[in-house]
Design a protein around this motif. Structure first.
Motif, mmCIF file in Angstrom:
data_model
loop_
_atom_site.group_PDB
_atom_site.id
_atom_site.type_symbol
_atom_site.label_atom_id
_atom_site.label_comp_id
_atom_site.label_asym_id
_atom_site.label_seq_id
_atom_site.Cartn_x
_atom_site.Cartn_y
_atom_site.Cartn_z
ATOM 1 N N LEU A 1 2.611 15.171 1.779
ATOM 2 C CA LEU A 1 3.458 16.229 2.309
ATOM 3 C C LEU A 1 4.826 15.728 2.761
ATOM 4 O O LEU A 1 5.820 16.446 2.693
ATOM 5 C CB LEU A 1 2.754 16.914 3.487
ATOM 6 C CG LEU A 1 1.485 17.703 3.157
ATOM 7 C CD1 LEU A 1 0.792 18.151 4.441
ATOM 8 C CD2 LEU A 1 1.797 18.907 2.274
ATOM 9 N N GLN A 2 4.868 14.482 3.232
ATOM 10 C CA GLN A 2 6.086 13.983 3.863
ATOM 11 C C GLN A 2 7.001 13.239 2.903
ATOM 12 O O GLN A 2 8.225 13.309 3.044
ATOM 13 C CB GLN A 2 5.700 13.064 5.030
ATOM 14 C CG GLN A 2 6.871 12.399 5.741
ATOM 15 C CD GLN A 2 7.746 13.388 6.483
ATOM 16 O OE1 GLN A 2 7.396 14.543 6.628
ATOM 17 N NE2 GLN A 2 8.899 12.933 6.944
ATOM 18 N N PHE A 3 6.449 12.515 1.932
ATOM 19 C CA PHE A 3 7.266 11.663 1.061
ATOM 20 C C PHE A 3 7.156 12.171 -0.385
ATOM 21 O O PHE A 3 6.177 11.874 -1.081
ATOM 22 C CB PHE A 3 6.810 10.208 1.166
ATOM 23 C CG PHE A 3 6.941 9.650 2.566
ATOM 24 C CD1 PHE A 3 8.166 9.264 3.059
ATOM 25 C CD2 PHE A 3 5.827 9.538 3.385
ATOM 26 C CE1 PHE A 3 8.296 8.768 4.354
ATOM 27 C CE2 PHE A 3 5.934 9.044 4.675
ATOM 28 C CZ PHE A 3 7.180 8.655 5.167
ATOM 29 N N PRO A 4 8.139 12.904 -0.859
ATOM 30 C CA PRO A 4 8.000 13.613 -2.136
ATOM 31 C C PRO A 4 8.061 12.733 -3.375
ATOM 32 O O PRO A 4 7.618 13.165 -4.445
ATOM 33 C CB PRO A 4 9.177 14.592 -2.113
ATOM 34 C CG PRO A 4 10.199 13.946 -1.217
ATOM 35 C CD PRO A 4 9.397 13.229 -0.170
ATOM 36 N N ASN A 5 8.581 11.514 -3.252
ATOM 37 C CA ASN A 5 8.845 10.720 -4.458
ATOM 38 C C ASN A 5 8.084 9.405 -4.532
ATOM 39 O O ASN A 5 8.335 8.612 -5.438
ATOM 40 C CB ASN A 5 10.347 10.441 -4.570
ATOM 41 C CG ASN A 5 11.154 11.719 -4.681
ATOM 42 O OD1 ASN A 5 10.761 12.645 -5.380
ATOM 43 N ND2 ASN A 5 12.279 11.780 -3.972
ATOM 44 N N PHE A 6 7.175 9.148 -3.580
ATOM 45 C CA PHE A 6 6.483 7.861 -3.656
ATOM 46 C C PHE A 6 5.569 7.809 -4.873
ATOM 47 O O PHE A 6 5.031 8.833 -5.317
ATOM 48 C CB PHE A 6 5.701 7.568 -2.365
ATOM 49 C CG PHE A 6 4.357 8.252 -2.262
ATOM 50 C CD1 PHE A 6 3.218 7.648 -2.784
ATOM 51 C CD2 PHE A 6 4.218 9.467 -1.623
ATOM 52 C CE1 PHE A 6 1.972 8.253 -2.682
ATOM 53 C CE2 PHE A 6 2.984 10.085 -1.504
ATOM 54 C CZ PHE A 6 1.851 9.478 -2.043
ATOM 55 N N ARG A 7 5.376 6.611 -5.389
ATOM 56 C CA ARG A 7 4.529 6.419 -6.564
ATOM 57 C C ARG A 7 3.201 5.782 -6.203
ATOM 58 O O ARG A 7 2.172 6.088 -6.801
ATOM 59 C CB ARG A 7 5.257 5.538 -7.587
ATOM 60 C CG ARG A 7 4.491 5.322 -8.875
ATOM 61 C CD ARG A 7 5.279 4.483 -9.851
ATOM 62 N NE ARG A 7 4.521 4.220 -11.075
ATOM 63 C CZ ARG A 7 4.912 3.387 -12.037
ATOM 64 N NH1 ARG A 7 6.084 2.750 -11.928
ATOM 65 N NH2 ARG A 7 4.168 3.180 -13.112
ATOM 66 N N HIS A 8 3.247 4.859 -5.228
ATOM 67 C CA HIS A 8 2.049 4.108 -4.854
ATOM 68 C C HIS A 8 1.731 4.321 -3.378
ATOM 69 O O HIS A 8 2.627 4.234 -2.531
ATOM 70 C CB HIS A 8 2.236 2.604 -5.094
ATOM 71 C CG HIS A 8 2.637 2.243 -6.490
ATOM 72 N ND1 HIS A 8 1.864 2.544 -7.586
ATOM 73 C CD2 HIS A 8 3.736 1.609 -6.966
ATOM 74 C CE1 HIS A 8 2.459 2.093 -8.676
ATOM 75 N NE2 HIS A 8 3.595 1.528 -8.321
ATOM 76 N N LEU A 9 0.473 4.568 -3.067
ATOM 77 C CA LEU A 9 -0.007 4.586 -1.691
ATOM 78 C C LEU A 9 -0.913 3.378 -1.496
ATOM 79 O O LEU A 9 -1.822 3.146 -2.296
ATOM 80 C CB LEU A 9 -0.762 5.879 -1.392
ATOM 81 C CG LEU A 9 -1.301 6.007 0.041
ATOM 82 C CD1 LEU A 9 -1.117 7.443 0.553
ATOM 83 C CD2 LEU A 9 -2.781 5.635 0.129
ATOM 84 N N LEU A 10 -0.648 2.604 -0.441
ATOM 85 C CA LEU A 10 -1.451 1.425 -0.161
ATOM 86 C C LEU A 10 -2.223 1.616 1.139
ATOM 87 O O LEU A 10 -1.816 2.393 2.006
ATOM 88 C CB LEU A 10 -0.583 0.172 -0.072
ATOM 89 C CG LEU A 10 0.110 -0.210 -1.385
ATOM 90 C CD1 LEU A 10 1.529 0.342 -1.421
ATOM 91 C CD2 LEU A 10 0.119 -1.719 -1.594
ATOM 92 N N VAL A 11 -3.321 0.889 1.266
ATOM 93 C CA VAL A 11 -4.181 0.986 2.445
ATOM 94 C C VAL A 11 -4.444 -0.413 2.986
ATOM 95 O O VAL A 11 -4.777 -1.338 2.227
ATOM 96 C CB VAL A 11 -5.528 1.655 2.110
ATOM 97 C CG1 VAL A 11 -6.330 1.891 3.392
ATOM 98 C CG2 VAL A 11 -5.327 2.970 1.364
ATOM 99 N N ILE A 12 -4.284 -0.558 4.293
ATOM 100 C CA ILE A 12 -4.641 -1.797 4.987
ATOM 101 C C ILE A 12 -5.248 -1.391 6.313
ATOM 102 O O ILE A 12 -4.874 -0.366 6.892
ATOM 103 C CB ILE A 12 -3.400 -2.708 5.170
ATOM 104 C CG1 ILE A 12 -3.810 -4.088 5.709
ATOM 105 C CG2 ILE A 12 -2.358 -2.050 6.070
ATOM 106 C CD1 ILE A 12 -2.666 -5.106 5.685
ATOM 107 N N ASP A 13 -6.198 -2.169 6.817
ATOM 108 C CA ASP A 13 -6.865 -1.840 8.077
ATOM 109 C C ASP A 13 -6.226 -2.576 9.248
ATOM 110 O O ASP A 13 -5.496 -3.564 9.061
ATOM 111 C CB ASP A 13 -8.353 -2.179 7.991
ATOM 112 C CG ASP A 13 -9.125 -1.187 7.139
ATOM 113 O OD1 ASP A 13 -8.653 -0.048 6.978
ATOM 114 O OD2 ASP A 13 -10.200 -1.554 6.617
ATOM 115 N N ASP A 14 -6.543 -2.133 10.461
ATOM 116 C CA ASP A 14 -5.902 -2.694 11.648
ATOM 117 C C ASP A 14 -6.527 -4.002 12.118
ATOM 118 O O ASP A 14 -6.168 -4.504 13.184
ATOM 119 C CB ASP A 14 -5.882 -1.670 12.790
ATOM 120 C CG ASP A 14 -7.276 -1.300 13.275
ATOM 121 O OD1 ASP A 14 -8.265 -1.705 12.642
ATOM 122 O OD2 ASP A 14 -7.381 -0.598 14.308
ATOM 123 N N ASP A 15 -7.452 -4.551 11.338
ATOM 124 C CA ASP A 15 -7.943 -5.904 11.620
ATOM 125 C C ASP A 15 -7.558 -6.849 10.485
ATOM 126 O O ASP A 15 -8.202 -7.876 10.285
ATOM 127 C CB ASP A 15 -9.460 -5.905 11.836
ATOM 128 C CG ASP A 15 -10.235 -5.341 10.655
ATOM 129 O OD1 ASP A 15 -9.602 -4.838 9.692
ATOM 130 O OD2 ASP A 15 -11.481 -5.403 10.668
#
Length: 332
Positions: free
Chosen positions: A107-121
């Protein structure tokens, strides 16, 4: 006004001033729960990324009362030291936090191509983001996983690094048939659009496995999976996670998740439930022999017993057993 999911499940704690949302090429999502010091360490590793790509970070605070992680992270964003925003995922649970961050990214970033995930540890290698994105592009992969390298609180526990609970599923970069974890992950925007919210099934909220189920469904839909062995994150492993009870519980849980994911995959096909049960029983019967092979190869009884626990977990799932390790995060 920041566009957010319309059901009230997400609110914004703060954001980077004058953030150019249209220029963002990649979004890093970072869920946090009662780890204010560790989330700052994770954010420091993201600030140190060596890449020419414009990226933003979404921190998903999943402790909606005290909000320790959000309070710790927010000054970095408000001072402009970290591009992105901090949101509150009001519904407790692992899947709820991921869903909140992923939908906010859309909803917020209309043009991103890649979403990455990292955890808080976890701590990202300085080349992590660039290597993950480049792997997706060079492999032609829609989703890419990477290794979570365990860093044990007690160096004497380093021998556990080869246990299946901690060891990465692959050693070399390339396309792969399956991925299992979101702890180090890249998901293409095209995947998120096609799969649609809610991305992770909330039935896995406190058990874990919502990521494995999402990845299984994505592969079933035809998306290409890849692995980048060079894109490492370091994962902090507290001493309690090498205790026999925790290892056994995690192994059983992996078996339960395997059954639940396979049932969803086979849903609608003839004799689906019976086929999953027969497979589980066959794996249970074969597990002592598989364990002996592992014992001969590794010399480790702890590694050898793993297939027995997984197979037992698969069968226990047929009787409603669910080990919700995330229900009490202080014990996880």
């Amino acid at each position: 006004m920041i566009p957010l999911p319309s059901d009230g499940s997400v609110s914004v704690a703060g954001r980077t001033p004058r953030l150019d949302v249209e220029a963002v090429e990649a979004v890093v999502t970072l869920p946090t729960f009662k780890r204010p010091e560790q989330v700052l360490e994770t954010l420091a590793s993201l600030r140190a990324q060596q890449t020419g790509r414009r990226f933003a970070v979404i921190v998903m605070e999943n402790e909606a009362e005290a909000r320790a992680g959000a309070k710790a992270a927010l000054p970095l964003f408000e001072r402009g030291e970290m591009p992105g925003l901090v949101i509150i995922a009001h519904e407790r649970g692992n899947c709820s936090a991921y869903n909140a961050g992923w939908q906010t990214a859309i909803l917020q970033f209309p043009n991103f191509r890649h979403l990455l995930v990292i955890d808080d540890d976890e701590i990202a290698d300085p080349q992590w983001l660039e290597r993950m994105c480049r792997a997706a592009e060079t492999l032609g992969a829609d989703i890419v996983g990477g290794p979570q390298v365990p860093v044990f609180a007690d160096p004497a526990h380093a021998r556990w690094a080869e246990h299946p609970v901690f060891a990465p599923p692959y050693r070399e970069t390339g396309r792969v048939p399956a991925l299992y974890s979101s702890g180090n992950l890249l998901v293409g925007r095209n995947v998120l659009i096609a799969m649609g919210p809610p991305f992770l099934d909330l039935r896995f909220n406190f058990m874990g496995g919502g990521d494995s189920d999402f990845l299984s469904r994505s592969a079933q839909k035809g998306f290409v999976l890849g692995w980048c062995a060079e894109a490492k994150v370091l994962e902090t492993v507290p001493a309690r996670r090498i205790e026999a009870d925790w290892i056994r519980a995690r192994s059983l849980r992996n078996g339960v998740i395997s059954t639940l994911v396979e049932k969803k995959k086979r849903a609608g096909t003839p004799m689906a439930g019976a086929k999953v049960l027969l497979k589980s029983l066959a794996l249970l019967a074969a597990s002592p022999f598989r364990g002996l092979i592992r014992l001969a190869r590794t010399g480790s009884p702890d590694i050898a017993i793993y297939p027995v626990h997984v197979a037992l977990g698969r069968v226990l799932a047929e009787f409603g057993y669910a080990n919700e390790q995330y229900r009490q995060p202080e014990k996880n």
